[in-house]
Design a protein around this motif. Structure first.
Motif, short mmCIF file in Angstrom:
data_model
loop_
_atom_site.label_atom_id
_atom_site.label_comp_id
_atom_site.label_asym_id
_atom_site.label_seq_id
_atom_site.Cartn_x
_atom_site.Cartn_y
_atom_site.Cartn_z
N GLY A 172 0.82 -1.21 0.00
CA GLY A 172 0.00 0.00 0.00
C GLY A 172 0.86 1.25 0.00
O GLY A 172 0.41 2.31 0.45
N ALA A 173 2.10 1.13 -0.51
CA ALA A 173 2.97 2.30 -0.65
C ALA A 173 2.28 3.34 -1.52
O ALA A 173 1.55 3.01 -2.46
N SER A 174 2.51 4.61 -1.21
CA SER A 174 1.74 5.67 -1.87
C SER A 174 2.61 6.89 -2.14
O SER A 174 3.65 7.09 -1.49
N GLN A 175 2.17 7.71 -3.09
CA GLN A 175 2.81 9.00 -3.34
C GLN A 175 2.03 10.14 -2.69
O GLN A 175 2.43 11.30 -2.80
N ASP A 176 0.94 9.80 -2.02
CA ASP A 176 0.11 10.80 -1.35
C ASP A 176 0.69 11.07 0.05
O ASP A 176 0.69 10.17 0.90
N PRO A 177 1.18 12.29 0.32
CA PRO A 177 1.82 12.58 1.62
C PRO A 177 0.90 12.39 2.82
O PRO A 177 1.39 12.31 3.95
N THR A 178 -0.41 12.30 2.60
CA THR A 178 -1.33 12.10 3.73
C THR A 178 -1.51 10.63 4.08
O THR A 178 -2.15 10.31 5.08
N LYS A 179 -0.96 9.72 3.29
CA LYS A 179 -1.17 8.28 3.49
C LYS A 179 -0.01 7.67 4.29
O LYS A 179 1.14 8.08 4.15
#
Length: 731
Positions: A28-35
């Motif tokens: 579930g790695a993400s580029q969204d800084p809120t995640k």
């Protein structure tokens, strides 16, 4: 080996395999800084994790410059740890993939499990089953995550936290954040490993504590606990770990009440926060009462480890703060050390004539021009055999700010002298300075060299108390005598089996007979089942005043039903009391099955105490001791210890209660036989261990005398779930 001592653990905790991993997958790695999937990647990349990082996201090719993979099956190598950042319903399938990828552990961040209701609980059971089948240990679910700063595993992406020697396990993510910010303000405190245990579906506090006990980067284990999964196992592990390094616990809330809470005084008081604290301290844990004490106590214990005892020498440059420090020491159970004549003479040689040489030592202006004299005085105090710890109180570090800038050099020389003293003495040196918040050079130097500096007298005293308590625990735990093992008496096993079969608890005469069979002092008494037996009984006891109590499995609270009559002399009085008692009991409890009446000599007046036992659902068998009679639940002045007991445990129970001065004799009354009470506690511990059928026990009151004691009333509740064997039966 004593009954509470476990064989040394020869194999390493399996948690080492994934709390210090060499390869991590972020599912579930993400580029969204809120995640959280972004935060975890950021922490690993920013902190320079040296192992392999595998972001898992089928929609991305890279995350923060690291190549991403569509799923766990696509990884080019095996992993040690998986961080699962996806919703709860995806977890079972992902855990199977983790197992195939070689992961030994998985951190499950998602909520939506047992904490949300029946459906979530069922999902959590599925997660555990899948994890066990896949060979993956689970941290969480519903966890804030983990970090291992020495290994550069920062899955929380916390900033400005430094590696150090304090290991933390916290059920509150916000508490971890609070401690991290406090450590940042402190400037010298660092952390080794942090784990948020979450729901403890698989791994519990005892497992994490064992890991921290083995971790060579951790000098003190610190835990914020809302609830234990297996309290007895935690106590066992705590006893092992606290023998080699300090364990600090902040406990919020309380355990659930015992199943029979409504039917006994002990049950009504068990399951409390006070009980939990007593049991933790029995295992060598340093318990802090307030959340702002957690980090100061952890830091102090990590740096100083222990004191030989609780005798403290206070060195102050102001009378007011010396008085405050003395008050706080007394409240914390510490003592002002009595300084030797040699020590006082040596102090007189370096201080001005107006200085107070008694403890607390007030230098009375002697340090205004030469603050380094405080370091000389600390060395003198540390040389005194009657001193276990030295407590510097006042404005050291701020003399050059308060008086003259030229004093900075002398303060720095004083700091170096204190550092050298710390290196050559095994006595803790604890420093409170009102200038600590501004961090002047001398205090920074002390702190950097490993001397704790506090801006609160209360925090400093709590550290001194923890050091003294730990030192005394380590001295007594290795040499204390443990309760002896007793063999169940065949006749008493038969009585318990009959009570179990009849689905009742022991009658008072049966309870006292069981106790008496194992050397516990019970009164000479007899049971009359018919009024015509009273004449013979009256003649047997002669002119002694007698007490009469109803014997019935259906009447628990005898006094309320009129089932107790006192100060009876002769046959006519016994007959009248018998008739009156049975009439009252049958009116109050019409369906009661009355076996007869118990007749016993009136107990001599003495100090009433209570001894009780309950099998707590979290901690197992627990013994209680305190003032007895009708006020036990009102005053709640009681002490708890896990069974089996050591003699030191029993002595500490007697000395712990606030009313212990009553035991020493007040207003002309004679002191009671405290060793007899210690012996009683030890024997009750042995009886409870020998008879697992006993669910709870109340001896209330027990009359304590200048010599010996008398068990006036006894109640034993039988556990209906335990299979009971009577004499002659075989398993």
């Amino acid at each position: 080996m004593n009954p509470m001592e476990h064989p040394p653990v020869t194999d390493r905790s399996p948690l080492h395999d994934f709390l210090a991993p060499n390869a991590i997958a972020v599912v579930g790695a993400s580029q969204d800084p809120t995640k959280r999937g972004y935060k975890a990647m950021l922490g690993l990349v920013t902190d320079g994790f040296a192992g392999a990082i595998y972001p898992i996201n089928p929609k991305l090719e890279h995350v923060l410059g690291v190549r991403a993979y569509p799923d766990l099956a696509s990884l080019p190598g095996q992993i040690d740890l998986a961080l699962i950042c996806t919703p709860a319903h995806t977890v079972p399938v992902l855990l199977r993939g983790c197992g195939k990828a070689g992961a030994k552990g998985a951190v499950i961040l998602a909520s939506g499990f047992a904490e949300t209701g029946p459906a979530g609980a069922e999902l959590e059971r599925e997660v555990l089953a899948v994890a066990r089948d896949a060979g993956v240990r689970v941290i969480g679910p519903n966890t804030s995550g983990i970090f291992n700063l020495h290994h550069r595993v920062n899955l929380l992406a916390l900033e400005n936290v430094r590696p150090g020697d304090i290991g933390i396990v916290s059920q509150s993510g916000n508490m971890l954040l609070s401690l991290a910010l406090e450590a940042q303000q402190n400037g010298q405190v660092g952390f080794s490993t942090y784990v948020g245990p979450g729901n403890q579906t698989d791994i519990g506090f005892d497992d994490y504590l064992r890991y921290l006990g083995e971790d060579d980067k951790t000098r003190v284990a610190t835990l914020y606990v809302e609830g234990f999964r297996d309290g007895r196992r935690f106590l066992d592990v705590a006893r092992q770990v606290s023998a080699v390094k300090p364990v600090v616990v902040y406990k919020s809330g309380s355990t659930e009440l015992g199943r029979q809470a409504a039917s006994s005084h002990t049950g009504a008081l068990a399951g409390s926060y006070a009980m939990t604290v007593d049991l933790l301290r029995q295992s060598g844990v340093s318990v802090v009462q307030y959340s702002d004490e957690i980090l100061p106590v952890a830091e102090g214990l990590g740096l100083l480890q222990q004191a030989r005892g609780k005798r403290v020498a206070i060195l102050a440059d102001g009378g007011g703060q010396a008085t405050i420090a003395s008050d706080r020491l007394a409240e914390a159970g510490l003592q002002l050390a009595t300084l030797s004549d040699v020590t006082r003479q040596r102090l007189a040689e370096v201080l001005l004539p107006q200085a107070s040489l008694a403890n607390p030592v007030d230098v009375a202006g002697s340090s205004d021009a030469t603050p380094s004299v405080l370091a000389d005085c600390m060395a003198i105090l540390a040389d005194d055999d009657a001193v276990d710890s030295v407590f510097l109180v006042g404005m050291f570090g701020g003399y050059h700010l308060r008086f003259a800038e030229e004093l900075l050099g002398d303060e720095m020389r004083g700091a170096e002298t204190m550092i050298e003293l710390d290196r050559r003495t095994d006595k803790p040196l604890v420093i409170y300075s009102l200038y600590a918040p501004v961090k002047p050079p001398a205090l920074r130097r002390l702190h950097e060299a490993g001397l704790p500096v506090y801006h609160s007298i209360e925090h400093a005293v709590r550290v001194l108390a923890a050091l003294g308590e730990r030192g005394e625990y380590l001295q007594t735990t290795t040499s204390s005598e443990w309760a002896t093992t007793v063999i169940p008496h065949p006749e008493q096993q038969t009585v318990l089996a009959r009570a179990h079969q009849e689905k009742r608890d022991l009658l008072e005469p049966e309870a006292k007979a069981l106790l008496g069979a194992h050397g516990i002092q019970v009164p000479n008494e007899t049971v009359a089942r018919h009024i015509d037996e009273l004449g013979t009984i009256a003649r047997e006891f002669g002119d002694r005043a007698l007490a009469m109590k109803v014997v019935s499995k259906d009447i628990l609270h005898k006094s309320d039903a009129g089932g107790v009559q006192l100060d009876l002399n002769g046959e006519p009085a016994l007959r009248e009391a018998y008739t009156r008692m049975l009439a009252s009991c049958r009116a109050q409890v019409p369906e009661a099955d009355i076996e007869g009446v118990l007749i016993t000599p009136m107990a001599r007046k003495g100090t009433e105490v209570i001894v009780g036992m309950i099998r707590d659902p979290i901690f197992g068998p627990v013994l209680m001791f305190g003032l007895g009679g009708i006020f036990v639940e009102v005053l709640e002045d009681v002490a708890f210890r896990a069974i089996p007991l050591s003699r030191q445990d029993a002595r500490s129970m007697v000395s712990q209660i606030k009313a212990k001065k009553v035991f020493e004799g007040v207003r002309g009354a004679a002191a009671i036989d405290q060793e007899a009470l210690v012996d009683l506690l030890m024997k009750v511990s042995s009886v409870v261990t020998a008879y697992p059928e006993i669910e709870s026990l109340d001896l209330n009151p027990v009359m304590a005398y200048p010599s010996g004691y008398a068990v006036v009333d006894a109640r034993i509740i039988v556990d209906r779930t335990v299979s009971v064997q009577s004499e002659g039966e075989t398993a």
